[in-house]
Design a protein around this motif. Structure first.
Motif, short mmCIF file in Angstrom:
data_model
loop_
_atom_site.label_atom_id
_atom_site.label_comp_id
_atom_site.label_asym_id
_atom_site.label_seq_id
_atom_site.Cartn_x
_atom_site.Cartn_y
_atom_site.Cartn_z
N SER A 70 0.85 -1.20 0.00
CA SER A 70 0.00 0.00 0.00
C SER A 70 0.88 1.24 0.00
CB SER A 70 -0.86 0.02 1.27
OG SER A 70 -2.09 -0.57 1.05
N PRO A 71 1.62 1.47 -1.10
CA PRO A 71 2.64 2.53 -1.10
C PRO A 71 2.10 3.94 -0.88
CG PRO A 71 2.41 1.54 -3.29
CD PRO A 71 1.58 0.71 -2.37
N SER A 72 0.83 4.17 -1.20
CA SER A 72 0.32 5.54 -1.04
C SER A 72 -0.15 5.81 0.40
CB SER A 72 -0.83 5.77 -2.01
OG SER A 72 -1.87 4.86 -1.70
N LYS A 73 -0.17 4.77 1.23
CA LYS A 73 -0.64 4.93 2.61
C LYS A 73 0.53 5.26 3.54
CE LYS A 73 -4.43 3.74 0.96
NZ LYS A 73 -5.06 2.47 0.71
N LYS A 74 0.20 5.92 4.64
CA LYS A 74 1.22 6.15 5.67
C LYS A 74 1.18 4.93 6.59
CE LYS A 74 2.34 10.32 7.36
NZ LYS A 74 2.24 11.58 8.10
N VAL A 75 2.32 4.22 6.71
CA VAL A 75 2.35 3.02 7.56
C VAL A 75 3.21 3.33 8.80
CG1 VAL A 75 2.98 0.57 7.74
CG2 VAL A 75 2.06 1.46 5.59
N LEU A 76 2.63 3.11 9.97
CA LEU A 76 3.32 3.43 11.23
C LEU A 76 3.53 2.15 12.04
CD1 LEU A 76 1.05 6.48 12.19
CD2 LEU A 76 3.22 6.55 10.92
N LEU A 77 4.73 2.01 12.61
CA LEU A 77 5.04 0.86 13.47
C LEU A 77 5.14 1.39 14.90
CD1 LEU A 77 5.88 -2.16 13.64
CD2 LEU A 77 8.24 -1.44 13.27
N PRO A 78 4.27 0.93 15.79
CA PRO A 78 4.24 1.53 17.15
C PRO A 78 5.59 1.46 17.87
CG PRO A 78 2.29 0.18 16.79
CD PRO A 78 3.17 -0.02 15.59
N GLN A 79 6.35 0.39 17.67
CA GLN A 79 7.67 0.26 18.31
C GLN A 79 8.70 0.05 17.21
OE1 GLN A 79 9.61 0.20 20.91
NE2 GLN A 79 8.19 0.58 22.60
N ILE A 80 9.44 1.10 16.88
CA ILE A 80 10.35 1.01 15.73
C ILE A 80 11.49 0.00 15.97
CG2 ILE A 80 11.97 2.91 16.23
CD1 ILE A 80 10.10 2.44 12.89
N GLU A 81 11.73 -0.32 17.25
CA GLU A 81 12.79 -1.29 17.59
C GLU A 81 12.34 -2.74 17.43
OE1 GLU A 81 15.92 -0.46 18.71
OE2 GLU A 81 15.31 1.58 18.16
N ALA A 82 11.06 -2.97 17.16
CA ALA A 82 10.55 -4.36 17.11
C ALA A 82 10.93 -5.02 15.79
CB ALA A 82 9.03 -4.37 17.31
N GLY A 83 12.01 -5.78 15.82
CA GLY A 83 12.47 -6.48 14.61
C GLY A 83 12.06 -7.94 14.67
N CYS A 84 12.59 -8.73 13.73
CA CYS A 84 12.35 -10.18 13.76
C CYS A 84 13.72 -10.82 13.72
CB CYS A 84 11.52 -10.60 12.55
SG CYS A 84 11.58 -12.38 12.21
N ARG A 85 14.01 -11.67 14.69
CA ARG A 85 15.35 -12.23 14.78
C ARG A 85 15.64 -13.16 13.60
NH1 ARG A 85 15.70 -14.27 20.78
NH2 ARG A 85 13.49 -14.63 20.44
N MET A 86 14.61 -13.78 13.05
CA MET A 86 14.84 -14.62 11.86
C MET A 86 15.18 -13.75 10.65
SD MET A 86 12.24 -16.88 9.64
CE MET A 86 11.68 -18.02 10.87
N SER A 87 14.41 -12.70 10.44
CA SER A 87 14.65 -11.81 9.30
C SER A 87 16.06 -11.20 9.39
CB SER A 87 13.55 -10.75 9.29
OG SER A 87 13.95 -9.59 8.69
N ASP A 88 16.51 -10.89 10.61
CA ASP A 88 17.85 -10.31 10.81
C ASP A 88 18.97 -11.28 10.44
OD1 ASP A 88 16.62 -8.10 11.81
OD2 ASP A 88 17.03 -8.53 13.92
N MET A 89 18.65 -12.57 10.31
CA MET A 89 19.70 -13.56 10.00
C MET A 89 20.11 -13.55 8.53
SD MET A 89 18.42 -16.83 12.21
CE MET A 89 18.10 -16.61 13.97
N LEU A 90 19.36 -12.81 7.68
CA LEU A 90 19.68 -12.84 6.25
C LEU A 90 19.79 -11.43 5.68
CD1 LEU A 90 20.05 -14.56 3.66
CD2 LEU A 90 17.57 -14.45 3.36
#
Ligand code: 13P
Ligand code: SF4
Length: 302
Positions: A70-90
């Motif tokens: 949804s590129p035209s929408k504003k997307v907000l993440l309540p906690q910007i530090e919330a990552g995924c440890r699996m995603s960080d592995m690659l």
């Protein structure tokens, strides 16, 4: 608490915002969420919403995926530090190195990955459609990143496709060990044991049902059985207990918790709605290619 909920609801209406929440979020987030579900369901909602703002109560890759869809929408993440440890592995470099070792084989990426990784892969998948997505390629060999256990589980389901996996994993699901399943069998002999495919193969091969978050919830809802041992994140256990008070819901062990998923609070949601901070931005060139990878998945999942 009611005050903060009322404020969030008021701002949602005023700003034409929608709140999407993954089932691993703290259960009180559901009080303000418009949609609660697994990764596939939430991606489908994000791709269709006509809201101006999407607040994604989840982890970074989920909000980034919503922005790509949804590129035209504003997307907000309540906690910007919330990552995924699996995603960080690659990282992108690690992906390139892995792909270069297996030339001319299509690469499937689990949605738990960065936009840069998605941009380099042929098609995306989530845990609920991974088997069908790999099958849809019609190839005898595929690369699968970053979750080695989901990839190997897909290979086992299909039987005729070699799935070459990158050695990533979910540290939360890997806390569940085969002896936890054996202990649960002894202690609750009448219960069915349900597991997420991010679990180790030594776990998923000895349980009664393997499925994504939504599939596990649907299984409990539709089953005639009354007692279930749940081998996935605590958020699923909490929601099943709330939604099916007449069924027995037992966590396979205590503290199967994704710490990043549990970072979000109602206060964080109110804060981003008020300030519109923590907006997700994706580089245009990367987005163009990553969205193709996601669109192919959504098309194949219709
Ligand atoms: P699903 O939402 O596809 O079940 O995936 C679980 C998960 O670990 C999300 O990070
Ligand atoms: Fe990532 Fe595992 Fe947490 Fe899901 S549960 S967000 S895969 S670390």
């Amino acid at each position: 608490m009611p005050d903060i909920i009322e404020k969030i609801k008021y701002l949602k209406k005023q700003k034409n915002a929608v709140i999407l929440a993954h089932c691993y979020q703290p259960v009180e987030i559901d009080k303000v969420a418009d949609y609660v579900g697994d990764s596939l369901y939430l991606s489908q909602i994000a791709s269709k919403t006509d809201a101006d703002i999407i607040v994604f109560a989840g982890v970074y890759f989920m909000a980034q995926t919503a922005k790509l869809l949804s590129p035209s929408k504003k997307v907000l993440l309540p906690q910007i530090e919330a990552g995924c440890r699996m995603s960080d592995m690659l990282s992108l470099d690690q992906l390139k190195e892995f792909v270069s070792k297996h030339p001319s084989i299509p690469a499937v990426c689990y949605v738990n990955s960065t936009a840069e990784v998605k941009a380099e892969c042929d098609i995306c998948c989530t845990s609920s459609n991974a088997v069908n997505i790999v099958k849809s390629l019609g190839k005898s060999k595929v690369l699968f990143v970053p979750d080695t256990y989901l990839g190997k589980w897909v290979e086992k389901q299909l039987g005729n496709v070699e799935v070459i996996t990158y050695p990533g994993f979910c540290p939360t699901h890997l806390q569940i060990r085969p002896n936890d399943v054996e202990n649960a069998r002894k202690k609750y002999p009448k219960s069915l044991i349900l597991a997420h495919p991010e679990c180790h193969m030594s776990v998923s091969s000895i349980v009664d049902f393997v499925g994504s978050t939504s599939e596990i919830m649907k299984f409990v809802k539709t089953s005639k059985e009354k007692s279930f041992v749940i081998a996935t994140e605590q958020g699923v256990v909490d929601r099943l207990k709330r939604d099916f008070p007449n069924k027995e819901i037992i966590p396979i062990k205590n503290n199967i918790i994704c710490p990043n998923m549990k970072m979000t609070s109602l206060e964080d949601i109110l804060y981003v709605l008020e300030t519109e901070e923590n907006e997700i931005i994706v580089n245009k060139e990367t987005a163009k290619r990553a969205v193709n990878c996601l669109d192919r998945m959504l098309e194949a999942s219709k």
